[in-house]
Write a protein that holds these residues in place. Structure first.
Motif, mmCIF file in Angstrom:
data_model
loop_
_atom_site.group_PDB
_atom_site.id
_atom_site.type_symbol
_atom_site.label_atom_id
_atom_site.label_comp_id
_atom_site.label_asym_id
_atom_site.label_seq_id
_atom_site.Cartn_x
_atom_site.Cartn_y
_atom_site.Cartn_z
ATOM 1 N N VAL A 7 0.860 -1.583 -0.335
ATOM 2 C CA VAL A 7 -0.061 -0.231 -0.057
ATOM 3 C C VAL A 7 0.705 1.099 0.001
ATOM 4 C CG1 VAL A 7 -1.746 1.221 1.092
ATOM 5 C CG2 VAL A 7 -1.705 -0.854 1.317
ATOM 6 N N ALA A 8 1.827 1.184 0.741
ATOM 7 C CA ALA A 8 2.982 1.853 0.698
ATOM 8 C C ALA A 8 3.887 2.659 -0.049
ATOM 9 C CB ALA A 8 3.813 2.354 2.306
ATOM 10 N N SER A 9 4.067 1.411 -1.144
ATOM 11 C CA SER A 9 4.816 1.540 -2.859
ATOM 12 C C SER A 9 3.465 2.137 -3.885
ATOM 13 C CB SER A 9 5.420 0.631 -3.235
ATOM 14 O OG SER A 9 4.570 -0.139 -3.625
ATOM 15 N N GLU A 10 2.267 2.059 -3.045
ATOM 16 C CA GLU A 10 1.050 2.614 -4.382
ATOM 17 C C GLU A 10 0.879 1.508 -5.461
ATOM 18 O OE1 GLU A 10 1.613 5.777 -6.331
ATOM 19 O OE2 GLU A 10 0.661 7.258 -4.093
ATOM 20 N N GLY A 11 1.679 -0.634 -4.721
ATOM 21 C CA GLY A 11 1.353 -1.280 -5.206
ATOM 22 C C GLY A 11 2.441 -1.625 -6.505
ATOM 23 N N THR A 12 3.460 -0.832 -6.131
ATOM 24 C CA THR A 12 4.824 -1.417 -6.936
ATOM 25 C C THR A 12 6.065 -1.540 -6.078
ATOM 26 O OG1 THR A 12 5.430 1.189 -6.566
ATOM 27 C CG2 THR A 12 4.175 0.005 -9.290
ATOM 28 N N VAL A 13 6.068 -2.131 -4.351
ATOM 29 C CA VAL A 13 7.310 -2.470 -3.865
ATOM 30 C C VAL A 13 8.014 -3.074 -4.517
ATOM 31 C CG1 VAL A 13 6.188 -4.362 -3.392
ATOM 32 C CG2 VAL A 13 7.793 -2.881 -1.548
ATOM 33 N N VAL A 30 6.662 -0.571 10.250
ATOM 34 C CA VAL A 30 7.585 -1.058 10.379
ATOM 35 C C VAL A 30 8.227 -0.872 8.010
ATOM 36 C CG1 VAL A 30 9.725 -2.377 9.859
ATOM 37 C CG2 VAL A 30 8.341 -2.061 12.325
ATOM 38 N N GLY A 31 7.634 -2.284 7.865
ATOM 39 C CA GLY A 31 6.831 -2.225 6.426
ATOM 40 C C GLY A 31 6.895 -0.800 5.745
ATOM 41 N N TRP A 32 5.667 0.026 6.591
ATOM 42 C CA TRP A 32 5.853 1.453 6.019
ATOM 43 C C TRP A 32 6.417 2.232 6.082
ATOM 44 C CZ3 TRP A 32 0.129 3.027 3.863
ATOM 45 C CH2 TRP A 32 0.029 4.212 3.284
ATOM 46 N N ALA A 33 7.272 2.336 6.882
ATOM 47 C CA ALA A 33 8.534 3.500 7.057
ATOM 48 C C ALA A 33 9.405 2.647 6.182
ATOM 49 C CB ALA A 33 9.261 3.623 8.563
ATOM 50 N N LEU A 51 6.221 7.873 8.451
ATOM 51 C CA LEU A 51 4.547 7.655 8.891
ATOM 52 C C LEU A 51 3.430 8.189 8.530
ATOM 53 C CD1 LEU A 51 5.335 5.718 12.365
ATOM 54 C CD2 LEU A 51 5.110 4.137 10.533
ATOM 55 N N SER A 52 2.829 7.907 7.853
ATOM 56 C CA SER A 52 1.263 8.922 7.170
ATOM 57 C C SER A 52 0.268 8.467 7.928
ATOM 58 C CB SER A 52 1.361 8.730 5.828
ATOM 59 O OG SER A 52 1.064 7.537 5.618
ATOM 60 N N TRP A 53 -0.713 8.989 8.235
ATOM 61 C CA TRP A 53 -1.681 8.905 8.602
ATOM 62 C C TRP A 53 -2.391 7.381 8.348
ATOM 63 C CZ3 TRP A 53 -3.654 11.216 12.932
ATOM 64 C CH2 TRP A 53 -3.276 12.237 13.573
ATOM 65 N N ALA A 54 -1.886 6.401 6.819
ATOM 66 C CA ALA A 54 -2.490 5.826 6.980
ATOM 67 C C ALA A 54 -1.739 4.462 7.210
ATOM 68 C CB ALA A 54 -2.324 5.491 5.690
ATOM 69 N N ALA A 55 -0.813 5.047 7.956
ATOM 70 C CA ALA A 55 0.014 3.959 8.293
ATOM 71 C C ALA A 55 0.179 3.745 9.783
ATOM 72 C CB ALA A 55 1.776 4.452 8.840
ATOM 73 N N LEU A 61 -3.717 -6.950 -2.897
ATOM 74 C CA LEU A 61 -4.625 -6.830 -4.906
ATOM 75 C C LEU A 61 -4.435 -5.907 -5.211
ATOM 76 C CD1 LEU A 61 -6.004 -10.681 -3.710
ATOM 77 C CD2 LEU A 61 -3.958 -9.594 -5.678
ATOM 78 N N ASP A 62 -5.438 -5.138 -3.804
ATOM 79 C CA ASP A 62 -6.311 -4.113 -4.046
ATOM 80 C C ASP A 62 -5.104 -3.233 -4.593
ATOM 81 O OD1 ASP A 62 -8.738 -2.172 -4.350
ATOM 82 O OD2 ASP A 62 -7.967 -1.086 -3.288
ATOM 83 N N ARG A 63 -4.377 -2.577 -4.300
ATOM 84 C CA ARG A 63 -3.861 -1.830 -4.209
ATOM 85 C C ARG A 63 -2.674 -1.900 -6.017
ATOM 86 N NH1 ARG A 63 -2.846 4.198 -4.177
ATOM 87 N NH2 ARG A 63 -2.473 3.927 -6.594
ATOM 88 N N MET A 64 -2.704 -3.446 -5.572
ATOM 89 C CA MET A 64 -1.716 -3.732 -7.422
ATOM 90 C C MET A 64 -2.145 -3.155 -8.272
ATOM 91 S SD MET A 64 0.857 -7.095 -5.825
ATOM 92 C CE MET A 64 -0.351 -7.745 -5.486
ATOM 93 N N LEU A 65 -4.145 -3.731 -7.930
ATOM 94 C CA LEU A 65 -4.871 -3.696 -9.524
ATOM 95 C C LEU A 65 -4.973 -2.756 -10.360
ATOM 96 C CD1 LEU A 65 -6.818 -5.175 -11.408
ATOM 97 C CD2 LEU A 65 -8.351 -4.638 -9.449
ATOM 98 N N LEU A 66 -4.957 -1.801 -8.614
ATOM 99 C CA LEU A 66 -4.959 -0.212 -9.147
ATOM 100 C C LEU A 66 -3.575 0.291 -10.108
ATOM 101 C CD1 LEU A 66 -6.448 1.768 -5.998
ATOM 102 C CD2 LEU A 66 -7.603 1.420 -8.199
ATOM 103 N N ALA A 67 -2.910 0.206 -8.926
ATOM 104 C CA ALA A 67 -1.433 0.341 -10.042
ATOM 105 C C ALA A 67 -1.002 -0.137 -11.861
ATOM 106 C CB ALA A 67 -0.224 0.108 -9.399
ATOM 107 N N GLN A 68 -1.071 -1.819 -11.391
ATOM 108 C CA GLN A 68 -1.972 -2.286 -12.918
ATOM 109 C C GLN A 68 -2.529 -1.658 -13.708
ATOM 110 O OE1 GLN A 68 -0.118 -4.859 -14.839
ATOM 111 N NE2 GLN A 68 0.653 -4.402 -12.471
ATOM 112 N N LEU A 69 -3.674 -1.008 -13.348
ATOM 113 C CA LEU A 69 -4.838 -0.373 -14.463
ATOM 114 C C LEU A 69 -4.065 1.395 -14.752
ATOM 115 C CD1 LEU A 69 -8.427 -1.862 -13.143
ATOM 116 C CD2 LEU A 69 -6.620 -2.235 -15.374
#
Length: 323
Positions: free
Chosen positions: A43-49, A164-167, A173-177, A297-305
């Motif tokens: 999620v932090a990488s917007e689907g492209t970690v 840890v993953g987000w950072a 650390l954003s609000w989403a984290a 999966l949702d975040r990776m799909l958004l990145a793909q599309l």
């Protein structure tokens, strides 16, 4: 022939020794931590970690969690020797000595810190160490044997892996984290308390004041339901106002939350039913795994599309045959 007594100094096959150290880390717990870490990174990488960063962070997370769990086993070896489900663990049975366990834990913690500091960033490394400190200092040492709210406050340790993953991905650390942190934090009591209801006799035997021991099954079941009720809207904060995932995740979160709430309510009707408690405990694990899978999966799909979370639902609606 005299009976051979196994001690920590008795030479043993290396496979058996490795199995004992593996058991000290509580690997089944680690798997769930790694799933939450990986989901946060996607999620932090917007689907492209980065696969390399993902691998290093997960390895570091496994080492940090293993260190914390090993120290927990070391600290609790006195009560583990009495409780039925834990008396065969490596420390109370004498297969691993306390010094060996401590050195093992310190080695794992050092590996975790170095890997994150070198290949990710210092913030993620410090957060991993903070997770160990909270689990050992706040939960194991301070609260576990003194308060029925031990798992509520101490559960913060289990909510640190997604931070840890987000950072590791963003360096901040954003609000989403922090919403991810809140999801795990609120999920922990309704996940753990059904298990505590199943083994409350063991906890009572060693004077550990878990909520079912202190306040009974009915109160525990009500608390489980209330925390689950708070969990569902909290899980949707990732959509709004955070805007980091879309409604593909949202639909999954609502469906999974509904299943969780149903089982929690079902338990409140007959709090003494061990099968209902067992079913809820098992579902809580499945809930977290599927929820994390859905957000990734949702975040990776958004990145793909090449879509933003805000436009996902509108775009998918346009693709429906009746639109």
């Amino acid at each position: 022939m005299p009976e051979t007594i196994l001690t920590a100094t008795t030479p043993r096959a290396w496979q058996s020794l490795l199995a004992d150290y593996w058991q000290l880390t509580k690997p089944r717990l680690i798997l769930l931590f790694l799933i939450t870490t990986a989901a946060a990174m996607v999620v932090a990488s917007e689907g492209t970690v980065s696969p390399w960063l993902l691998l290093v962070t997960l390895l570091s997370g496994a080492c940090a969690a293993g260190a914390a769990n090993t120290i927990n086993c070391l600290y609790d070896r006195d009560i583990d020797a009495i409780m039925e489900r834990t008396r065969h663990r490596p420390l109370p049975s004498g297969r691993v000595s306390p010094l060996e366990a401590l050195l093992f834990a310190l080695t794992l913690a050092a590996i975790a810190f170095i890997l994150l500091a070198v290949f990710a960033n210092l913030l993620s490394a410090c957060l991993a160490m903070a997770g160990i400190a909270v689990y050992v200092g706040v939960y194991t040492h301070w609260l576990k044997r003194s308060s029925p709210q031990n798992i509520v406050i101490g559960g913060a340790a289990g909510a640190i892996p997604p931070l840890v993953g987000w950072a590791a991905v963003t360096g901040e650390l954003s609000w989403a984290a922090w919403v991810l942190f809140a999801i795990i934090f609120i999920w922990t009591p309704p996940h753990f308390w059904p298990l505590a209801m199943l083994i409350q006799d063991d906890y009572a035997r060693v004077n550990v004041p878990m909520l079912p021991v202190v306040d009974g099954d009915a109160t525990t079941a009500r608390q489980i339901f209330l925390y689950t009720l708070a969990l569902v809207p909290t899980s949707l904060l990732l959509i709004y106002p955070c805007g980091v995932v879309g409604w593909g995740y949202g639909l999954a979160a609502i469906a999974l939350g509904g299943g969780f709430l149903y089982r929690a309510w079902h338990l409140t009707q007959v709090p003494s039913d061990k099968e209902r408690a067992r079913s809820l405990f098992k579902f809580s694990i499945l809930y977290m795994m599927l929820l994390c899978g859905a957000m990734a999966l949702d975040r990776m799909l958004l990145a793909q599309l090449d879509l933003s979370p805000a436009t996902e639902l509108q775009t998918l609606t346009c693709l429906l045959p009746w639109s």
